[in-house]
Design an enzyme around this catalytic site. Structure first.
Site, PDB file in Angstrom:
ATOM      1  N   ASP A 101      31.588-144.851   0.924  1.00  0.00           N
ATOM      2  CA  ASP A 101      30.326-145.152   0.497  1.00  0.00           C
ATOM      3  C   ASP A 101      30.122-144.664  -1.040  1.00  0.00           C
ATOM      4  O   ASP A 101      31.099-144.598  -1.591  1.00  0.00           O
ATOM      5  CB  ASP A 101      29.493-143.926   1.448  1.00  0.00           C
ATOM      6  CG  ASP A 101      29.480-142.610   1.204  1.00  0.00           C
ATOM      7  OD1 ASP A 101      30.581-142.240   0.743  1.00  0.00           O
ATOM      8  OD2 ASP A 101      28.500-141.842   0.992  1.00  0.00           O
ATOM      9  N   ASP A 108      29.403-142.415  -3.084  1.00  0.00           N
ATOM     10  CA  ASP A 108      29.983-141.127  -3.564  1.00  0.00           C
ATOM     11  C   ASP A 108      31.379-140.765  -3.265  1.00  0.00           C
ATOM     12  O   ASP A 108      31.688-139.816  -3.135  1.00  0.00           O
ATOM     13  CB  ASP A 108      29.068-139.962  -3.645  1.00  0.00           C
ATOM     14  CG  ASP A 108      28.612-139.500  -2.329  1.00  0.00           C
ATOM     15  OD1 ASP A 108      28.592-140.218  -1.273  1.00  0.00           O
ATOM     16  OD2 ASP A 108      28.458-138.310  -2.162  1.00  0.00           O
ATOM     17  N   ASP A 154      32.411-139.723  -0.026  1.00  0.00           N
ATOM     18  CA  ASP A 154      32.630-138.752   0.917  1.00  0.00           C
ATOM     19  C   ASP A 154      32.961-139.035   2.323  1.00  0.00           C
ATOM     20  O   ASP A 154      33.421-138.501   3.076  1.00  0.00           O
ATOM     21  CB  ASP A 154      31.664-137.723   0.894  1.00  0.00           C
ATOM     22  CG  ASP A 154      30.200-138.150   1.187  1.00  0.00           C
ATOM     23  OD1 ASP A 154      29.929-139.186   1.114  1.00  0.00           O
ATOM     24  OD2 ASP A 154      29.355-137.403   1.359  1.00  0.00           O
ATOM     25  N   SER A 213      24.427-140.852  -2.905  1.00  0.00           N
ATOM     26  CA  SER A 213      25.383-141.111  -2.083  1.00  0.00           C
ATOM     27  C   SER A 213      25.257-142.611  -1.761  1.00  0.00           C
ATOM     28  O   SER A 213      25.598-143.456  -2.592  1.00  0.00           O
ATOM     29  CB  SER A 213      25.160-140.376  -0.839  1.00  0.00           C
ATOM     30  OG  SER A 213      25.979-140.724   0.195  1.00  0.00           O
TER      31      SER A 213
HETATM   32 MG    MG Z   1      28.037-139.959   0.722  1.00  0.00          MG
END
Ligand code: MG
Length: 460
Positions: free
Chosen positions: A243, A245, A247, A100
């Site tokens: 961010d 990744d 999400d 992340s």
């Molecule tokens: Mg994330």
């Protein structure tokens, strides 16, 4: 308690605690668990842009294949893209290799259930048990799994988003968006999405680079200086940052003001409930501005324990219309039950287009609360008893309107609330309080911190 999986899967520094042996073992444990109920499990695997992505992907895939799972490599994708593919393409499970927003030396492994939601604690515990007992059930030589490659996940995901929003309405507005993907996986989706929504785009750090040369990939104000400057400079309608990744998404208004995630979350909740009310779901830590807008629309709020997998599962159970966390993780059930930054971008643009308002105007309509946060020491073995005692003592207190023990102890009092939540790893309680009045927020936190400290003293 799980030992490997934390709140967001397994994370660690590459080739230290996050290494090939661990990934291989987790792959074998994961496959063994799937094989308990499924004859020939089909597992999708994807990664973010980190430099160790191939290393970990291949190790965990080998473990899955060894137990007789067929692995489909969907390549480099944002986490919600993998989740959407798992749900839409009927995979039995999904693996995403990501850490992340953590620094580049980190990587991680996160699990996705067949419905596209993040793994529940139960599944993580089952996998860990197999891993630590090494009770792997390896396939017979002729039954080991296959590996194939599928590159359709991003197109499938983009189609999903474009079907879930009013594309023509957004296109009409010809929004100018400054986009900061932080060199993360979002670079593969967000620029294409914005083009398809007819936006003019100014790109910042939209080239994939697992060393994150642009800035730290957590979308905090201190990391988004360039974006904050660029939005008013370009006279853009808004700025958005994802961010690592992708999400989570954080927005910047047309004046260059950083919008905290609680406001964006409340904005999403407001427009999800505006026509027919409905149930909106969020953790107990979320600002009351969320509750205010939902209640104003005759909707209902359910507060859960902290953690996006928990929010998603309650949303499914309660047939909720919206949910999410105040860190920029918004969940739109019309798309899927997980935090989804690209969907958040499309939805915020849709709201701006529908209401014909600037982002700052929409945010100004969300009630403002002052938050106060403080920590206090408490030994691990006393945490449970302290929470119980606080709940008991305050039940007869006339100034306490409601006691919520969903996660820690949350006390609703006149003009605000205070939440005392034990840390899972440190010998501390986090004390959060909120009120429209700044002094009241501080006063509440200090008052109940004192109460908890007195309880601890009396226990020793
Ligand atoms: Mg994330």
């Amino acid at each position: 308690m799980t030992k490997l999986f934390g709140t967001n899967g397994i994370r660690g520094v590459v080739n230290e605690d996050m290494n090939c042996n661990l990934a291989l073992g987790i792959g074998m444990a994961w496959g063994t668990n799937l094989k308990k109920t499924i004859d020939r499990p089909k597992v999708a695997i994807g990664t973010d842009a980190r430099l160790s992505n191939h290393m970990l992907k291949n190790a965990i895939s080998a473990g899955l294949i060894a137990t007789g799972c067929d692995v489909v490599d969907v390549g480099l994708v944002p986490t919600p893209t993998l989740q959407y593919a798992v749900k839409e393409k009927n995979f039995d499970s999904g693996v995403i290799i990501t850490a992340s927003h953590n620094p580049p030396q980190f990587n991680g492994i996160k699990g996705v259930a067949s419905d596209g939601t993040e793994f529940s604690k139960d599944v993580e515990e089952e996998i860990e048990k197999i891993y630590f007992e090494e009770s792997f059930s390896l396939a017979d030589w002729k039954d080991v799994g296959n590996l194939s490659i599928w590159d359709g996940a991003i197109d499938l995901y983009l189609d999903g988003i474009l079907n879930a929003v009013d594309v023509d309405l957004i296109k009409e507005k010809q929004f100018h968006v400054v986009l900061d993907c932080g060199n993360g996986a979002g670079s593969l989706v967000a620029p294409i999405l914005l083009k398809k929504l007819g936006c003019k785009i100014t790109e910042l750090y939209c080239e994939l680079d697992g060393t994150f040369p642009g800035h730290n990939s957590e979308p905090l104000p201190e990391n988004l200086g360039d974006l904050i400057k660029k939005v008013p400079e370009m006279k853009a309608d808004l700025g958005v940052a994802q961010d690592g990744d992708a999400d989570r998404a954080i927005f910047i208004d047309e004046k260059g003001k950083y919008i905290w995630g609680d406001k964006t979350l409340a904005l999403g909740a407001k427009y999800a409930t505006i026509e027919n009310g409905g149930i909106a779901v969020t953790p107990v830590t979320t600002s009351s501005c969320f509750d205010d807008v939902v209640k104003e629309n005759n909707g209902k709020v359910i507060h859960t324990a902290v953690g996006s997998p928990i929010v998603a599962r309650v949303m499914i159970e309660k047939n909720s219309v919206f949910g999410g966390e105040e860190n920029g993780g918004l969940i739109f059930p019309e798309m899927q039950y997980c935090r989804d930054s690209a969907m958040s971008i499309a939805k915020i643009l849709e709201i701006m287009a529908k209401e014909n308002k600037k982002l700052s105007e929409l945010i100004d309509e969300i009630p403002n609360y002052e938050v106060f946060k403080i920590k206090m020491l408490c030994p691990h073995d006393k945490k449970e008893l302290v929470m119980k005692t606080i709940a008991e003592q305050t039940k007869d207190d006339n100034s306490v309107i409601e006691v919520d023990e969903t996660d820690g102890v949350k006390l609703y009092v006149k003009g605000g609330w205070v939440l005392m939540r034990p840390s899972g790893t440190e010998p501390i309680f986090r004390v959060y309080s909120e009120s429209k009045d700044k002094n009241r927020a501080e006063e509440l936190a200090l008052k109940y911190k004192k109460l908890a400290e007195d309880i601890i003293k009396n226990l020793s």
